[in-house]
Design a protein around this motif. Structure first.
Motif, mmCIF file in Angstrom:
data_model
loop_
_atom_site.group_PDB
_atom_site.id
_atom_site.type_symbol
_atom_site.label_atom_id
_atom_site.label_comp_id
_atom_site.label_asym_id
_atom_site.label_seq_id
_atom_site.Cartn_x
_atom_site.Cartn_y
_atom_site.Cartn_z
ATOM 1 N N PHE B 33 -8.020 10.774 -4.704
ATOM 2 C CA PHE B 33 -9.417 10.409 -4.525
ATOM 3 C C PHE B 33 -9.670 9.895 -3.103
ATOM 4 N N LEU B 34 -8.666 9.232 -2.533
ATOM 5 C CA LEU B 34 -8.824 8.734 -1.165
ATOM 6 C C LEU B 34 -8.810 9.884 -0.167
ATOM 7 N N GLU B 35 -8.004 10.918 -0.454
ATOM 8 C CA GLU B 35 -7.985 12.083 0.443
ATOM 9 C C GLU B 35 -9.329 12.808 0.418
ATOM 10 N N ASP B 55 -11.344 0.575 1.783
ATOM 11 C CA ASP B 55 -10.038 -0.072 1.953
ATOM 12 C C ASP B 55 -8.917 0.817 1.418
ATOM 13 N N HIS B 56 -7.808 0.893 2.129
ATOM 14 C CA HIS B 56 -6.645 1.639 1.649
ATOM 15 C C HIS B 56 -5.475 1.261 2.528
ATOM 16 N N ASP B 57 -4.274 1.398 1.989
ATOM 17 C CA ASP B 57 -3.111 1.155 2.829
ATOM 18 C C ASP B 57 -1.928 1.975 2.347
ATOM 19 N N CYS B 58 -1.277 1.567 1.262
ATOM 20 C CA CYS B 58 -0.030 2.236 0.871
ATOM 21 C C CYS B 58 -0.244 3.631 0.306
ATOM 22 N N ARG B 59 -1.344 3.832 -0.372
ATOM 23 C CA ARG B 59 -1.671 5.085 -1.058
ATOM 24 C C ARG B 59 -0.628 5.475 -2.097
ATOM 25 N N GLU B 60 0.071 4.480 -2.621
ATOM 26 C CA GLU B 60 0.995 4.773 -3.723
ATOM 27 C C GLU B 60 0.928 3.691 -4.800
ATOM 28 N N GLY B 61 -0.195 3.001 -4.851
ATOM 29 C CA GLY B 61 -0.423 2.097 -5.976
ATOM 30 C C GLY B 61 0.342 0.802 -5.934
ATOM 31 N N ILE B 62 0.755 0.355 -4.735
ATOM 32 C CA ILE B 62 1.513 -0.896 -4.719
ATOM 33 C C ILE B 62 0.891 -1.988 -3.858
ATOM 34 N N CYS B 63 -0.094 -1.648 -3.020
ATOM 35 C CA CYS B 63 -0.603 -2.682 -2.114
ATOM 36 C C CYS B 63 -1.868 -3.352 -2.636
ATOM 37 N N GLY B 64 -2.625 -2.654 -3.461
ATOM 38 C CA GLY B 64 -3.850 -3.242 -4.009
ATOM 39 C C GLY B 64 -5.026 -3.200 -3.069
ATOM 40 N N SER B 65 -4.943 -2.402 -2.009
ATOM 41 C CA SER B 65 -6.074 -2.345 -1.069
ATOM 42 C C SER B 65 -7.231 -1.519 -1.612
ATOM 43 N N CYS B 66 -6.891 -0.353 -2.180
ATOM 44 C CA CYS B 66 -7.974 0.556 -2.569
ATOM 45 C C CYS B 66 -8.796 -0.074 -3.681
ATOM 46 N N SER B 67 -10.087 0.145 -3.623
ATOM 47 C CA SER B 67 -10.978 -0.563 -4.536
ATOM 48 C C SER B 67 -12.291 0.187 -4.618
ATOM 49 N N THR B 81 -3.918 3.439 -13.270
ATOM 50 C CA THR B 81 -3.736 3.972 -11.922
ATOM 51 C C THR B 81 -4.720 3.307 -10.973
ATOM 52 N N ALA B 82 -4.309 3.156 -9.716
ATOM 53 C CA ALA B 82 -5.226 2.691 -8.692
ATOM 54 C C ALA B 82 -5.965 3.911 -8.130
ATOM 55 N N THR B 83 -7.033 3.647 -7.376
ATOM 56 C CA THR B 83 -7.846 4.745 -6.838
ATOM 57 C C THR B 83 -6.990 5.744 -6.064
ATOM 58 N N CYS B 84 -5.987 5.236 -5.347
ATOM 59 C CA CYS B 84 -5.154 6.126 -4.530
ATOM 60 C C CYS B 84 -4.284 7.041 -5.381
ATOM 61 N N GLN B 85 -4.099 6.672 -6.664
ATOM 62 C CA GLN B 85 -3.248 7.490 -7.544
ATOM 63 C C GLN B 85 -4.077 8.405 -8.444
ATOM 64 N N CYS B 159 1.134 -7.452 -10.793
ATOM 65 C CA CYS B 159 -0.236 -7.543 -10.240
ATOM 66 C C CYS B 159 -0.226 -7.264 -8.746
ATOM 67 N N ILE B 160 -1.113 -6.329 -8.320
ATOM 68 C CA ILE B 160 -1.191 -6.003 -6.896
ATOM 69 C C ILE B 160 -2.421 -6.636 -6.252
ATOM 70 N N GLY B 161 -3.148 -7.439 -7.021
ATOM 71 C CA GLY B 161 -4.272 -8.192 -6.445
ATOM 72 C C GLY B 161 -5.412 -7.333 -5.942
HETATM 73 S S1 FES Z 1 -3.907 2.135 -1.375
HETATM 74 FE FE1 FES Z 1 -2.341 0.730 -1.942
HETATM 75 S S2 FES Z 1 -2.734 0.516 -4.056
HETATM 76 FE FE2 FES Z 1 -4.137 2.069 -3.537
#
Ligand code: FES
Lengths: 251, 254
Positions: B33-35, B55-67, B81-85, B159-161
């Protein structure tokens, strides 16, 4: 390029080190009540008291099916309850005051938490929400609560004070009840209010376990079943009386 | 595939926001979805328009940035799943998708889909720590932890916050986030010395920013790490106990 405005940081800055509770000077009860989690805990405790009342009230009232003598005798016993330690009606009044207190705490906490929650989302979502877990009962607790509260006032006016225009004589519980419920609109009010109560209990009877912190994987599944069972018993028991009176089965 | 995106655009915290609609074709269903937003932004830049801030960073569901609030659900319709997944294959060809930022008083909007989640940092600062002796590393397994306890603490620590719990909650409550952070440490032996202070301070800090829990369960359904509302009950239990506890007896067992 439009410039990114400064984020409103000021709203998020709070003292980095909270004052430990022990060092605060407000009285314990004020400090305790100040917390939303404590308010929910109190709502669960008072909710249990009110559920106990609702259940006992229903069991008592089902004596209507045993006839006028049984029900009126039970009404009289409530006044005599606790004699001879307590003089007549004293224990009944102690219980009534406890109930009024429970109602007050339940309602005031709910009102304060509702205000807190409204303030917590000043800008609403602009697109429709798609709820995944919240159900009709949990979403309407405030409304079913208000309906039940207003109904309690009506019910007291109707059968405790005889102020809604039906034939009413103090102590003649059975006759008063039948005279009131034979009026179709009144019977409908009783039936709808008890359905609202059932919906309130469906969520409250489950939610209280969470608020009290009673969570154990061994019995978690039973919490929902308890709420459904309790709500169903109350609705069936309470609705049956106006329904059978208004349809002429009981007279 | 082809999708129609309706995205919340807002130049800054004080600016007037509005929905803007974008048609995108030749979308690969293997895109995340981020792509999809990367593609959208490249097209916007090529046209000389302002890209969508997100917001985005890791794009693998571990940083909690995407929202992102996608079609009325935090992180979209997929569970856990997070938005990046979230991948475009989960959507039908020709789907109309509405995207909006998290909305909560404690998460002031910065721009477009970006909100400021530092209220979470305030909560963690107030109790998300333990006292550990400095010096050389202790021996492994010096403190024995029952398997069930370790598993449960790990579930909370997942929890990835990201704030999906707050976004999902009709009351904007942060009880699932706070419960995860409190119980992660309160369950473990290492967390015991600060147990009562921790739950009191973190809950009190949380309540300065967020609404209160009414047990809808929306947070649990929205959580990309599927953290259970069981932790909220455990936090409530610890909070109430902490209020009645005589702190100077806290080291006594039973
Ligand atoms: S970008 Fe890191 S959890 Fe989605």
């Amino acid at each position: 390029m439009t410039k990114v405005d400064e984020a409103p940081k000021a709203r998020l800055e709070k003292p980095a080190h909270p004052v430990p509770k022990e060092a605060r000077t407000r009285p314990f009860i004020v400090e305790f009540y100040g917390s939303a989690i404590a308010k929910k805990w109190l709502m669960a405790i008072t909710g249990i008291m009110l559920m106990g009342f609702v259940f006992a009230h229903m069991v008592g009232n089902l004596k209507v099916y045993l006839g006028a003598d049984d029900l009126n005798h039970y009404g009289e016993w409530l006044r005599e309850m606790g004699e001879p330690i307590f003089p007549r009606t004293v224990l009944l009044w102690i219980m009534r005051i406890g109930l009024i207190g429970a109602f007050a705490v339940h309602i005031v906490s709910a009102a304060q938490l509702t205000r807190m929650n409204r303030k917590a989302r000043p800008d609403k979502y602009e697109s429709p929400r798609d709820y995944a877990a919240a159900n009709f009962a949990s979403r309407t607790m405030r409304w079913t609560g208000v309906i039940v509260g207003l109904f309690v006032i009506f019910h007291l006016l109707d059968l405790t004070w005889g102020a809604t225009g039906a034939d009413w004589t103090r102590g003649e519980v059975y006759e008063n009840l039948v005279a009131s419920f034979q009026r179709v609109p009144v019977a409908i009010v009783y039936i709808l209010a008890n359905i609202a109560l059932g919906i309130h209990l469906y969520h409250g009877g489950w939610s209280m376990f969470q608020s009290l912190g009673w969570n154990n994987r061994k019995f978690n599944d039973w919490r929902r079943l308890f709420a459904i069972g309790f709500a169903a018993i109350i609705v069936v028991g309470n609705v049956s009386i106006p329904l059978l009176v208004v349809t002429g089965v009981v007279d | 595939m082809k999708v129609t995106l309706t995205v919340w655009r807002q130049a800054g915290p004080a600016a007037q926001g509005r929905f803007e609609t974008y048609e995108l074709d030749e979308v690969s269903e293997d895109m995340s979805f981020l792509e999809l937003f990367d593609v959208l932004n490249e097209r916007l830049i090529a046209k000389g328009e302002e890209p969508v801030a997100f917001d985005h960073d890791c794009r693998e569901g571990i940083c909690g940035s995407c929202s992102m609030m996608i079609d009325g659900r935090p992180h979209g319709p997929e569970l856990g799943t997070a938005t990046c997944q979230l991948h475009m294959r989960k959507f039908a060809d020709g789907a109309k998708i509405t995207v909006e930022p998290w909305r909560a008083g404690a998460f002031p909007l910065v721009r477009d889909l970006v909100v400021d989640r530092s209220a979470f940092d305030r909560i963690v600062e107030s109790g998300g720590y333990i006292t550990a002796p400095t010096g050389s590393a202790p021996d492994g397994n010096l403190i024995l932890i029952p398997k069930a306890v370790a598993d449960s603490a790990m579930d909370a620590a997942a929890c990835i916050g990201c704030g999906a719990c707050v976004a999902a909650c009709p009351n904007s409550a942060a009880n699932l986030f706070t419960a995860a952070k409190v119980m992660h440490l309160n369950l473990l032996p290492q967390g015991q010395p600060e147990r009562w202070e921790r739950v009191t301070n973190m809950v009190d800090t949380m309540e300065q920013f967020f609404g209160s829990c009414t047990n809808h369960g929306e947070c649990e359904a929205a959580c990309p790490k599927e953290i259970s509302i069981d932790f909220i009950a455990l936090m409530n239990r610890d909070y109430i106990k902490a209020q009645f506890k005589q702190r100077r007896l806290a080291s006594q067992r039973g």
